[in-house]
Write an enzyme that holds these catalytic residues in place. Sequence first.
Site, short mmCIF file in Angstrom:
data_model
loop_
_atom_site.label_atom_id
_atom_site.label_comp_id
_atom_site.label_asym_id
_atom_site.label_seq_id
_atom_site.Cartn_x
_atom_site.Cartn_y
_atom_site.Cartn_z
N LYS A 1 0.84 -1.20 0.00
CA LYS A 1 0.00 0.00 0.00
C LYS A 1 0.87 1.23 0.00
CE LYS A 1 -3.98 2.17 0.81
NZ LYS A 1 -3.61 3.00 -0.35
N LYS B 1 5.32 2.66 8.26
CA LYS B 1 4.09 3.32 8.72
C LYS B 1 3.01 2.27 9.00
CE LYS B 1 4.69 7.33 5.74
NZ LYS B 1 4.13 8.42 4.96
N LYS C 1 5.05 1.94 -3.19
CA LYS C 1 5.09 3.36 -3.60
C LYS C 1 5.29 3.44 -5.09
CE LYS C 1 4.98 7.50 -1.73
NZ LYS C 1 4.43 7.87 -0.42
N THR D 1 -3.85 13.09 6.70
CA THR D 1 -2.43 13.20 7.05
C THR D 1 -2.26 14.35 8.06
OG1 THR D 1 -1.88 12.42 4.85
CG2 THR D 1 -0.08 13.40 6.10
N ASN E 1 -1.07 19.40 0.37
CA ASN E 1 -2.20 18.79 1.08
C ASN E 1 -1.96 18.79 2.59
OD1 ASN E 1 -3.09 16.07 2.44
ND2 ASN E 1 -4.68 16.55 0.97
N SER F 1 -6.73 5.72 4.55
CA SER F 1 -6.78 4.94 3.31
C SER F 1 -7.22 3.50 3.61
CB SER F 1 -5.41 4.90 2.64
OG SER F 1 -5.23 6.00 1.79
N1 GLU Z 1 1.11 9.00 0.21
C1 GLU Z 1 0.70 8.89 1.58
C2 GLU Z 1 1.88 8.54 2.46
O1 GLU Z 1 3.01 8.79 2.12
C3 GLU Z 1 -0.51 8.00 1.78
C4 GLU Z 1 -0.41 6.59 1.31
C5 GLU Z 1 -1.73 5.85 1.33
O2 GLU Z 1 -2.72 6.43 1.69
O3 GLU Z 1 -1.73 4.67 0.97
O4 GLU Z 1 1.73 8.09 3.56
#
Ligand code: GLU
Length: 426
Positions: A82, A106, A118, A202, A233, A360
């Site tokens: 993810k 994370k 990613k 976030t 954002n 998410s």
């Molecule tokens: N791009 C965001 C991050 O770096 C969210 C990733 C997601 O929601 O899967 O955490």
Amino acid sequence: MVADKNSEKSIHNNDKLDVLKSTQTVIRHALEKLGYPEEVYELLREPIRFLTVKIPVRMDDGSVKIFTGYRAQHNDAVGPTKGGIRFHPEVSEREVKALSIWMSLKCGIVDLPYGGGKGGIICDPRNMSFRELERLSRGYVRAISQIVGPTKDIPAPDVFTNSQIMAWMMDEYSRIDEFNSPGFITGKPLVLGGSHGRESATAKGVTICIREAAKKKGIKLEGARVIVQGFGNAGSYLAKFMHDAGANVIGISDAYGALHNPNGLDVDYLLDRRDSFGTVTKLFKNTITNKELLEQDCDILVPAAIENQITEDNAYDIKARIVVEAANGPTTLEGTRILSERGILLVPDVLASAGGVTVSYFEWVQNNQGYYWTEEEVEEKLEKVMVKSFNNIYDTAEMRRVDMRLAAYMVGVRKMAEASRFRGWI
Ligand code: GLU
């Protein structure tokens, strides 16, 4: 001789700014502290899967431009991978790999049933039309479709991508899959199965970390002087939440410069005037540089822009008492060492910015069950997850006598290491 010395110095410096190398260093350190053998590090130091794609796009002037894109899947022992997709001219293979590792961390920290992934495309969306962006987004999905999907790898927004781009990508994947597949991607518009609270998630998560960190340091949020670097954002919502909480937002910035006023900025006006890429300082004459902004006196500093902003060159000049990383990788390892030696509480990216992927996950759960939650339900669940994760890492840091970054890596790495072991991989 002089030339040799210089080139040696620049390689040395580049090494310190190499985000993949720095994250590998901390992963190794965390695994050693936890007593895992070398092969666990060998498995986790790079993504298990990495795809490079070429995406031909018909531009509005009739020409064809070939874009390069990447998708990294770090570790899928815990579950599907993810993580977001970034559209930026500086996207690189090593950066996408590091970002996928951070996503794994994370997900481990906030305890989601995912590994990290990613994606990125080398492009500058600020210079592309709406239709060109749509063709690029759809082309990218066609190029990576075989390795992604609701039970394989679930993308989301990141730097310079938004809910419209997620909508095009979901539509393209649904066509390929011949099935409506909202769970393929998160960060969608509400009408297409997006979740309440995802867009601001976030920043909400960062706000909760700031509140908890301020308690630990005995700082009252009301009236606290806050500087936010970046107005995308995360940065823009955060400035709003800090302002709403009664804090004094005295500095903000975008890619072109920074605004600073020790008496406080008019946050509502700035939010109203920012464009969709978070640009606002171009409207003002009295700007300072991003570098100058970071060194201003304040209580709480939030780097919410890009990588390598706090380094050995400026860490001694940071005057904040708390630094909370809303961006991915804004502080180098040397920067981290200096800040913690100086007694500045640093809340690391892999914890502070995990609110986005948490909501998410909520979005994906709602898509899978076809039953949707209210904004209050989402917020309540996010609050619980972030408070618990913050305290877990704060207590780990105290108990193990390490900084919060290493503590976060120790917590984050454990689940994927255990899952890899149970699967019989190591
Ligand atoms: N791009 C965001 C991050 O770096 C969210 C990733 C997601 O929601 O899967 O955490």
